[in-house]
Design an enzyme around this catalytic site. Structure first.
Site, mmCIF file in Angstrom:
data_model
loop_
_atom_site.group_PDB
_atom_site.id
_atom_site.type_symbol
_atom_site.label_atom_id
_atom_site.label_comp_id
_atom_site.label_asym_id
_atom_site.label_seq_id
_atom_site.Cartn_x
_atom_site.Cartn_y
_atom_site.Cartn_z
ATOM 1 N N CYS A 67 0.842 -1.197 0.000
ATOM 2 C CA CYS A 67 0.000 0.000 0.000
ATOM 3 C C CYS A 67 0.878 1.248 0.000
ATOM 4 C CB CYS A 67 -0.914 -0.002 1.226
ATOM 5 S SG CYS A 67 -2.069 1.381 1.309
ATOM 6 N N HIS A 126 -9.040 -3.772 -2.296
ATOM 7 C CA HIS A 126 -8.049 -3.085 -1.459
ATOM 8 C C HIS A 126 -8.361 -1.595 -1.387
ATOM 9 C CE1 HIS A 126 -3.717 -2.311 -0.187
ATOM 10 N NE2 HIS A 126 -4.105 -1.104 -0.594
ATOM 11 N N GLU A 127 -8.591 -0.971 -2.546
ATOM 12 C CA GLU A 127 -8.855 0.469 -2.560
ATOM 13 C C GLU A 127 -10.210 0.801 -1.953
ATOM 14 O OE1 GLU A 127 -6.478 2.355 -3.079
ATOM 15 O OE2 GLU A 127 -5.119 0.952 -4.057
ATOM 16 N N HIS A 187 -10.253 1.383 1.731
ATOM 17 C CA HIS A 187 -9.869 2.734 2.168
ATOM 18 C C HIS A 187 -11.094 3.626 2.370
ATOM 19 C CE1 HIS A 187 -5.509 2.675 2.095
ATOM 20 N NE2 HIS A 187 -5.502 2.105 0.901
#
EC number: 3.5.1.88
Length: 201
Positions: free
Chosen positions: A121, A163-164, A167
């Site tokens: 990351c 993954h994004e 966030h």
């Protein structure tokens, strides 16, 4: 998401439209990328109600910063903006491939097959650890013109999107790492603190 997947990236495909930005960036990202321990990374993001030129300008700046940092994905919270906006390009080494822009993304279906793979990351540079995620997803989102879109993704692209999207909910990939010994060792090695991890496994 950090660019640590060059071999898989060559086999992945993206779709989307954006103003062409050179991938071979030099120097520092134009936008500050916040790091593990910064409170802004732990806040929930808000939906974008109007896709206008200011949003398109932001996406261009995010794409430039992602390339400059040698990343394959960047979420708005990582630059201190809590909006539901992601930019992704798993074809980092293909100069002709366009980045994918996801506004207000929502995963509508997860595949049943789970895979473990090493992730990194841009907000936790130098740390690479295995994370288990579904290998396929379906999602809906709006593009940079505000048009509704749907797509399926698998492999590296599916992983990068998940993954994004984490966030956007204040979740970092280290929160999903099951091997706590490896996690602690990697964090200490790169100067991060275990207390900043919020385990959800």
């Amino acid at each position: 998401m950090a660019n640590h997947f060059s071999q898989l990236a060559k086999k992945s495909k993206t779709n989307g439209n954006s103003e062409k930005i050179a991938k071979e960036q030099t120097g520092k990202p134009s936008l500050e990328i916040y790091k593990l321990g910064d409170d802004v990374l732990r806040q929930n993001s808000k939906r974008i109600t109007k896709v206008d030129e200011s949003i398109r300008k932001l996406t261009r700046e995010m794409i430039q910063s992602m390339y400059a940092a040698k990343g394959i994905g960047l979420a708005a919270p990582q630059i201190g903006i809590n909006k539901e906006l992601l930019v992704i390009d798993v074809n980092f080494e293909d100069s002709a491939a366009e980045p994918l822009i996801l506004i207000n993304p929502e995963i509508t279906d997860y595949g049943t097959t789970l895979n473990s793979y090493e992730e990194g990351c841009l907000s936790i540079p130098g740390v690479y650890l295995n994370v288990v995620r579904p290998s396929t997803i379906k999602l809906k989102f709006r593009d940079e013109m505000g048009r509704p879109r749907k797509m399926k993704a698998d492999g590296l692209l599916a992983r990068c999107i998940q993954h994004e999207m984490d966030h956007l909910n204040g979740i970092l990939f280290v929160d999903r790492v099951t091997s706590k010994d490896d996690l602690k060792k990697e964090l200490i090695k790169e100067g991060f603190h275990e207390k900043d991890v919020i385990s959800i496994t």
